[in-house]
Design an enzyme around this catalytic site. Sequence first.
Site, PDB file in Angstrom:
ATOM      1  N   SER A  21       0.843  -1.192   0.000  1.00  0.00           N
ATOM      2  CA  SER A  21       0.000   0.000   0.000  1.00  0.00           C
ATOM      3  C   SER A  21       0.879   1.243   0.000  1.00  0.00           C
ATOM      4  CB  SER A  21      -0.944  -0.035   1.203  1.00  0.00           C
ATOM      5  OG  SER A  21      -1.966   0.927   1.074  1.00  0.00           O
ATOM      6  N   ASN A  22       0.343   2.370   0.372  1.00  0.00           N
ATOM      7  CA  ASN A  22       1.118   3.618   0.380  1.00  0.00           C
ATOM      8  C   ASN A  22       0.644   4.516   1.516  1.00  0.00           C
ATOM      9  OD1 ASN A  22      -1.080   5.408  -0.670  1.00  0.00           O
ATOM     10  ND2 ASN A  22      -0.918   3.993  -2.395  1.00  0.00           N
ATOM     11  N   LYS A  23       1.242   5.698   1.599  1.00  0.00           N
ATOM     12  CA  LYS A  23       1.045   6.568   2.769  1.00  0.00           C
ATOM     13  C   LYS A  23      -0.243   7.382   2.755  1.00  0.00           C
ATOM     14  CE  LYS A  23       5.880   7.890   3.629  1.00  0.00           C
ATOM     15  NZ  LYS A  23       6.701   9.131   3.672  1.00  0.00           N
ATOM     16  N   SER A  24      -1.059   7.248   1.724  1.00  0.00           N
ATOM     17  CA  SER A  24      -2.262   8.087   1.648  1.00  0.00           C
ATOM     18  C   SER A  24      -3.192   7.827   2.835  1.00  0.00           C
ATOM     19  CB  SER A  24      -3.009   7.788   0.341  1.00  0.00           C
ATOM     20  OG  SER A  24      -4.264   8.437   0.347  1.00  0.00           O
ATOM     21  N   ALA A  89      -4.664   7.483  -4.172  1.00  0.00           N
ATOM     22  CA  ALA A  89      -3.313   7.034  -4.517  1.00  0.00           C
ATOM     23  C   ALA A  89      -3.413   5.564  -4.909  1.00  0.00           C
ATOM     24  CB  ALA A  89      -2.380   7.224  -3.324  1.00  0.00           C
TER      25      ALA A  89
END
Length: 212
Positions: A21-24, A89
Site C-alpha cells: 500500500s502507500n502513505k495516503s 493514490a
Amino acid sequence: MRILVTAGPTREAVDAVRFLSNKSTGRMGYALAKAAVEVGHDVILVSGPVALTPPDGLLEFVPVVSAADMAEAVKSRASGCGMIVMCAAVADYTPAHPTDRKMKKADGNLFLELKRTEDILKTLGQQKKPGQILVGFAAETDGLEQYARAKLAAKNLDWIAANDVSRPDRGFAAGTNAVTLFAADGRRFDLPLQSKDAIAKEMLAVLLPSPR
Ligand code: CTP
C-alpha cells in the site's frame, strides 16, 4: 452536478495477511467530497481503506480495497458524472500471484513479481463523455510542473492538481496541503499552503466557478 471523488490508498494483496500500500490517509479526497456536498452537489465517494468517517450528505459511499476494486467501482459509475476527481493514490502495481494462504518464510531473499494495474484515469480519459470534467492528482518529489503537465496530456484530463510530496507539510498524510492546478487550456492556479478543507474549497471554486 453529480461528482465522483476517489480517496485514500489501495491495498494489493500479497497473501492472506499481507498487502502492498502507500502513505495516503484519504484526507484530501474526503475534504473534497465534503466541500462538494456543502456546495450542494450529489457526491459519490469511492474510498480505499482509511481511518476516516465519510462526510454526511453523500449520494453514495463506496468502500473498496484494491486498485481492481476501485477501477470497477469508478468505471461503473462514471458515465452519469459531470466531474470525476481521482484523488486516490491508486497502486500502479499489484502482486502477480497473490496466495489465499499465508506465505511461509524460507532461507534467502524473496522476489515478488508485480504486474501493472489498470490506469483508471487513463481509461476515463479515453471514454470521456462530452462536457465531463476529469481531474487528476500528480504526486511528485521533483519536476512538478513538467510531470504534472505530461500526465494531464497523456490521460486526456481537464485539470491536474500537482502536489509536492517531498515536504512534510503537504501531500501524503499531512493535515495541510498546497497544490498547483494546471488546466488543459494552459491556465495555472497556485493554491498556497493551508488546511486540506480550505484547499478543497478553493479547488472546487476553480474547477466549478459557477456552482451546480
Ligand atoms: N491513477 C489511476 N489509476 C492508477 C494509478 C493512478 O487512476 N492505476 C490516478 C491517480 O488517482 C492520480 C493520477 O492517476 O489522479 C496519478 O497519475 P500517475 O501517472 O499514476 O501518477 P503516479 O502513480 O505518481 O505515476 P508515476 O509513478 O509515473 O509518477
